[in-house]
Design a protein around this motif. Structure first.
Motif, PDB file in Angstrom:
ATOM      1  N   GLU A 157     -12.182  19.691 -17.003  1.00  0.00           N
ATOM      2  CA  GLU A 157     -10.757  20.213 -17.277  1.00  0.00           C
ATOM      3  C   GLU A 157     -10.330  21.371 -16.232  1.00  0.00           C
ATOM      4  O   GLU A 157      -9.239  21.547 -15.878  1.00  0.00           O
ATOM      5  CB  GLU A 157     -10.700  20.637 -18.461  1.00  0.00           C
ATOM      6  N   ARG A 158     -11.375  22.200 -15.994  1.00  0.00           N
ATOM      7  CA  ARG A 158     -11.156  23.447 -14.992  1.00  0.00           C
ATOM      8  C   ARG A 158     -11.841  22.955 -13.651  1.00  0.00           C
ATOM      9  O   ARG A 158     -12.266  23.869 -13.069  1.00  0.00           O
ATOM     10  CB  ARG A 158     -11.887  24.623 -15.649  1.00  0.00           C
ATOM     11  N   ARG A 159     -11.564  21.781 -13.010  1.00  0.00           N
ATOM     12  CA  ARG A 159     -12.022  21.595 -11.577  1.00  0.00           C
ATOM     13  C   ARG A 159     -11.161  22.637 -10.643  1.00  0.00           C
ATOM     14  O   ARG A 159     -11.908  23.053  -9.867  1.00  0.00           O
ATOM     15  CB  ARG A 159     -12.014  20.211 -11.201  1.00  0.00           C
ATOM     16  N   ARG A 160      -9.929  22.439 -10.619  1.00  0.00           N
ATOM     17  CA  ARG A 160      -9.147  23.242 -10.016  1.00  0.00           C
ATOM     18  C   ARG A 160      -9.572  24.755 -10.236  1.00  0.00           C
ATOM     19  O   ARG A 160      -9.547  25.732  -9.131  1.00  0.00           O
ATOM     20  CB  ARG A 160      -7.712  23.004 -10.082  1.00  0.00           C
ATOM     21  N   GLU A 161      -9.454  25.124 -11.305  1.00  0.00           N
ATOM     22  CA  GLU A 161      -9.861  26.548 -11.504  1.00  0.00           C
ATOM     23  C   GLU A 161     -11.217  26.923 -10.785  1.00  0.00           C
ATOM     24  O   GLU A 161     -11.204  28.211 -10.206  1.00  0.00           O
ATOM     25  CB  GLU A 161      -9.700  26.828 -13.035  1.00  0.00           C
ATOM     26  N   ASN A 162     -12.168  26.388 -11.303  1.00  0.00           N
ATOM     27  CA  ASN A 162     -13.479  26.605 -10.773  1.00  0.00           C
ATOM     28  C   ASN A 162     -13.387  26.515  -9.248  1.00  0.00           C
ATOM     29  O   ASN A 162     -13.989  27.438  -8.393  1.00  0.00           O
ATOM     30  CB  ASN A 162     -14.582  25.656 -11.357  1.00  0.00           C
ATOM     31  N   SER A 163     -12.893  25.632  -8.654  1.00  0.00           N
ATOM     32  CA  SER A 163     -12.734  25.394  -7.080  1.00  0.00           C
ATOM     33  C   SER A 163     -11.899  26.687  -6.492  1.00  0.00           C
ATOM     34  O   SER A 163     -12.350  27.122  -5.528  1.00  0.00           O
ATOM     35  CB  SER A 163     -12.305  24.272  -6.776  1.00  0.00           C
ATOM     36  N   LEU A 164     -10.948  27.204  -6.971  1.00  0.00           N
ATOM     37  CA  LEU A 164     -10.167  28.398  -6.597  1.00  0.00           C
ATOM     38  C   LEU A 164     -11.194  29.590  -6.673  1.00  0.00           C
ATOM     39  O   LEU A 164     -11.193  30.339  -5.809  1.00  0.00           O
ATOM     40  CB  LEU A 164      -8.863  28.571  -7.586  1.00  0.00           C
ATOM     41  N   LEU A 165     -11.991  29.575  -7.984  1.00  0.00           N
ATOM     42  CA  LEU A 165     -12.859  30.903  -7.867  1.00  0.00           C
ATOM     43  C   LEU A 165     -14.043  30.809  -6.702  1.00  0.00           C
ATOM     44  O   LEU A 165     -14.248  31.770  -6.315  1.00  0.00           O
ATOM     45  CB  LEU A 165     -13.762  30.856  -9.245  1.00  0.00           C
ATOM     46  N   ARG A 166     -14.421  29.542  -6.442  1.00  0.00           N
ATOM     47  CA  ARG A 166     -15.264  29.465  -5.362  1.00  0.00           C
ATOM     48  C   ARG A 166     -14.547  29.863  -4.056  1.00  0.00           C
ATOM     49  O   ARG A 166     -15.215  30.476  -3.308  1.00  0.00           O
ATOM     50  CB  ARG A 166     -15.665  27.921  -5.312  1.00  0.00           C
ATOM     51  N   ALA A 167     -13.456  29.410  -3.843  1.00  0.00           N
ATOM     52  CA  ALA A 167     -12.668  29.807  -2.724  1.00  0.00           C
ATOM     53  C   ALA A 167     -12.459  31.397  -2.493  1.00  0.00           C
ATOM     54  O   ALA A 167     -12.319  31.906  -1.516  1.00  0.00           O
ATOM     55  CB  ALA A 167     -11.200  28.868  -2.535  1.00  0.00           C
ATOM     56  N   LEU A 168     -12.360  32.003  -3.746  1.00  0.00           N
ATOM     57  CA  LEU A 168     -12.069  33.315  -3.779  1.00  0.00           C
ATOM     58  C   LEU A 168     -13.440  34.160  -3.715  1.00  0.00           C
ATOM     59  O   LEU A 168     -13.405  35.311  -3.681  1.00  0.00           O
ATOM     60  CB  LEU A 168     -11.427  33.894  -4.894  1.00  0.00           C
TER      61      LEU A 168
END
Length: 870
Positions: free
Chosen positions: A768-779
């Motif tokens: 469910e949080r794929r995009r959120e986790n990817s954004l955290l990785r990008a940050l």
């Protein structure tokens, strides 16, 4: 929509793995439970039926009435009867050198009805010849041609002691469960009747019919013979009324015997079904939570279906079809798992002597009910998520489910029902504990726990958030985990509730067992003034073989490691007839003080130290100098021998000459033992030596069992002659430990299902949080920090559920034990800190383990791919 549902299951099968595992385990538990009773009955039928393998008809008495021995010959002479076998059985001690074993003596059958197969040697030809079962013979080191003896059994000529019996052969032991654990002996009627006081007691009569014989005609003739024999015997002192016998076929008799022996099987099945119900309920919580998340994930997809014309009913049906398909496949696998587990258990039992007759039985009901309950459970658990799917408006955005607010209609209803169930159940539970009433306590406990589950959405998220503050010192992963753990309160509540059910029940059993153990220990210490009492047989009970090998004295007992002191208490006289003619013992006060455990208890001259059951203030003793009245000092011990000092016994003149004759009273046979002949004996010689022992402090169950075995080996007495607080405590603790082990193992299934739910929650959260986790990785969040965040999140969910479950389990365990045992002993709560700590540690470790796969999946996804995912 059916094609859409099937496509969803096929394309996203990985998402349904947790649902499938929960259903598989729940159904397997339920089906295996239903197979237990069928397997038990089939095993009994297989073993008992072997006893009637060559019989066509079996004659038995109703309610255990023996068949008249005089009827066997007339039954054998009936038209159509080839042979008749009146089976007689009794029990005796079989002596082989210095070793004795309990033996079941059964009369041999005529050739047409003999079920035993001689494996070595030959069949008996004379009254003093016997057959032994091969398993017992190997254990005892007996081979054909050896001789054995039966302690206390007259020989074939009626002499008081049995002469040597020659073992002519060995045979395969009978699978009859009533003969398990004893030496099986086939002997002549003279030997069997000699061990039964010279009387013939026929358990049943087996009839072998000639080919073409009319079974109904033989049955009617047999009943007529039995009624005549019963009427003739009724004129004597031990007769039977006509009509008290029945004639059945071998299959019918086997069925009747199985029904009699397996009367407790339904009770066992009922208990196991209760645990299966817990597993099914926990599985339903996991399934409902999983489908809720799946529906939330597919909000856009379901909205698109609505946009292109799908009706609400079609969307709801699609979700339910998915549940039914998953439930059906998982239920079939669960039934197959149950069959495999039961087959393995039956195979293991078949390797033991006790379970050698075990056979597997899979009744259709176990298959049908298992699959039916699995599918129904899955569909019902998906109903709420399916209804939620129909409320999705076209083009609605993905939103996490909100918890029921107290101000909403559903929230107010849930809050009201939860409070009513909690308060009413708590009142019933408290009443059961105070009134020592188990049934109200059980109902109250179940009702109050239902209230806790209903109220869980109102306190579980808040509890997770409060504990989550402890994770903030871990940095960014800890802070994110504490927030993420309660972002979807409904999902967090469902996962925690499922685990809380299992942990509560496990902790409840642990606290109940520890409280019962502590309470029993306290009660035993109050009722037993000494650690152990060892009694040697006197002339009243010792057989000639025992008299030569039993040695009970202080020197032998003190040589046993763990025995600190040993004091002999000697029977010296009786109380008066008005006081019940009870035995009174004597001992030296200084010696007794070294073994007594009770504080403030002292043996003094001129008084009788008695058990708590003696309520009189004084008692009259019949000593050698005549009657004398002494004051009574009652102890708090229920198991205590009335005691006077040695000096008091000498002052009263010691044992009177006719004490033994008075003790025996009307049980004497004047022809063989007139009272005058007993004047030369003493009470101690007749009753045997009795020793009180004090043991080293701090003996655990294993050490106590070993010490008892060493005493039995050193003295030669039976283990039943070694009694006292230590042995009683060992027996209680063994029962409690076995019950706790079994119950914990059964409840472990529910805990395992709940932990699968935790892992599933994290897995779906990652999806469910794929995009959120990817954004955290990008940050800048590293892979290790992402894995740590998910691990802390899992630990928070599992840890809070375990903490809440442990608290509830302690309360339920204490009140439940009070309601069950409060009428027997004073109950004080005892919390096994170590065991509960182990449960918490397992929950935390399982939470960490549950986060491994989801965290690995999340960490492997690159930030670019995750941000590009729709």
């Amino acid at each position: 929509m059916l094609q859409v549902a099937l496509a969803q299951v096929r394309m996203h099968a990985r998402r349904f793995v947790a649902v499938g595992l929960a259903v598989v385990l729940g159904v397997a538990f339920l089906s295996a439970t239903l197979m237990v009773n069928a397997t038990t009955n089939a095993s009994l039928r297989e073993s008992i039926g072997a006893s009637y393998a060559r019989a066509d008809l079996v004659v038995t008495g109703l309610d255990g009435t023996p068949v008249p021995a005089d009827a066997v010959a007339p039954l054998a002479g009936l038209d159509g009867v080839e042979a008749a076998y009146g089976q007689e059985r009794t029990y005796a001690q079989l002596a082989t050198g210095a070793q004795t074993s309990l033996a079941a003596l059964t009369t041999t059958a005529p050739a047409a009805l003999e079920n035993s197969t001689v494996s070595s040697g030959s069949s008996p030809q004379a009254p003093e010849e016997v057959l032994l079962d091969a398993v017992s013979a190997e254990r005892l080191g007996i081979t054909p041609g050896d001789t054995v003896a039966l302690d206390g059994v007259p020989d074939a000529q009626g002499s008081p002691a049995a002469g040597p019996l020659r073992v002519t052969g060995l045979y395969a032991p009978s699978p009859d469960p009533s003969l398990s654990g004893v030496v099986q002996v086939l002997a002549s009627p003279e030997v069997v009747r000699g061990s039964n006081g010279g009387t013939a007691s026929v358990r049943n009569v087996q009839l072998a019919l000639l080919p073409g014989a009319d079974e109904q005609a033989v049955t009617a003739a047999a009943l007529s013979v039995l009624d005549e024999a019963a009427a003739a015997a009724d004129e004597g002192p031990a007769g039977s009324d006509p009509g008290t016998f029945t004639v059945r076929t071998a299959l019918e008799q086997t069925t009747a015997d199985v029904a009699e022996l397996s009367s407790g099987g339904d009770i066992l099945t009922g208990i196991l079904l209760a645990f299966a119900a817990v597993a099914v309920i926990v599985a339903a919580l996991v399934i409902s939570n999983t489908f809720s998340v799946l529906v939330a994930q597919r909000t856009r997809e379901l909205a698109l279906l609505r946009c292109i014309g799908a009706e609400r009913r079609q969307v709801r049906t699609s979700v339910l079809v998915e549940a039914a398909v998953v439930g059906l496949v998982a239920s079939v696998l669960g039934v197959l798992l149950a069959v495999g587990v039961m087959a393995a258990l039956v195979g293991l039992a078949g390797r033991t002597s006790f379970g050698s007759f075990a056979v597997l039985a899979v009744p259709p009901s176990a298959v049908v009910i298992g699959i039916g309950v699995g599918v129904l459970m899955t569909v019902l658990a998906a109903l709420v998520p399916a209804r939620a799917a129909t409320r999705v408006a076209p083009l609605a955005a993905l939103r996490p489910a909100e918890p029921p607010a107290a101000g909403s209609r559903s929230g107010r209803t849930r809050l009201a029902l939860g409070l009513v169930a909690l308060l009413l159940g708590g009142a019933l539970l408290a009443f059961g504990a105070v009134a020592v009433a188990l049934v109200p306590a059980l109902v109250g406990g179940a009702l109050s726990f239902l209230g806790v589950i209903l109220l869980a959405p109102f306190f579980v998220p808040a509890s997770v958030a409060a504990i989550g503050r402890l994770a903030r010192p871990l940095g960014v992963p800890g802070s994110l985990a504490s927030v993420n753990a309660v972002r979807n309160p409904a999902r967090t509540t469902a996962s925690s509730a499922a685990l809380m059910v299992g942990v509560t029940l496990v902790t409840m059993m642990m606290v109940g067992a520890q409280t019962a153990r502590t309470s029993f220990d306290r009660e035993l210490e109050a009722n037993y003034a000494v650690d152990l009492q060892v009694t040697g047989p006197g002339s009243a009970t010792a057989t000639p073989a025992e008299a030569g090998r039993i040695t009970v004295d202080a020197r032998t007992l003190l040589a046993v490691d763990g025995v600190l002191d040993a004091v002999e208490v000697t029977p010296v006289m009786l109380t008066s007839a008005e006081d019940g003619e009870l035995l009174v013992y004597s001992a030296d006060p200084a010696d007794v003080a070294g073994v007594l455990r009770a504080d403030g208890l002292e043996l003094m001259d001129g008084e009788v130290l008695a058990p708590q059951s003696w309520e009189q203030d004084e008692v009259t003793l019949d000593g050698g100098n005549g009657p004398a009245t002494l004051p009574v000092t009652s102890t708090d011990a229920a198991f205590f021998l009335p005691l006077i000092t040695t000096a008091t016994a000498e002052q009263l003149g010691g044992t009177p000459p006719d004490a033994l004759a008075t003790l025996l009273g009307p049980s004497l046979d004047p022809a063989s033992a007139p009272p005058e002949a007993l004047r030369d004996g003493t009470l101690a010689e007749y009753i045997g030596a009795t020793f009180w022992l004090r043991l080293v402090d701090g003996l655990d169950g294993t050490a106590a069992a070993d010490l008892q075995s060493e005493i039995v080996t050193a003295t030669g007495v039976s283990e039943y002659n070694v009694s006292g607080a230590v042995i009683e405590r060992l027996a209680y603790n063994q029962i409690i430990d076995v019950m706790l082990l079994i119950v914990t193992a059964l409840l472990a299934v529910a805990v395992l299902i709940a932990l699968i739910g935790v892992a599933n929650t994290l897995s779906l959260s990652v999806l469910e949080r794929r995009r959120e986790n990817s954004l955290l990785r990008a940050l800048g969040l590293t892979r290790g920090q992402l894995r740590g965040m998910l691990a802390v999140e899992a630990v928070l969910i599992a840890g809070v559920a375990a903490l809440l479950g442990s608290g509830l389990g302690i309360l339920y365990g204490w009140l439940g034990t009070q309601s069950a045992l409060g009428g027997i002993t004073a109950v004080a709560p005892a919390v096994p800190i170590g065991q509960i700590g182990a449960v918490l540690a397992v929950a935390v470790a399982a939470g960490l383990l549950a986060s491994v796969l989801p965290a690995r999946r999340a960490a492997r996804l690159s930030p670019v791919a995750g941000l590009a995912a729709d």
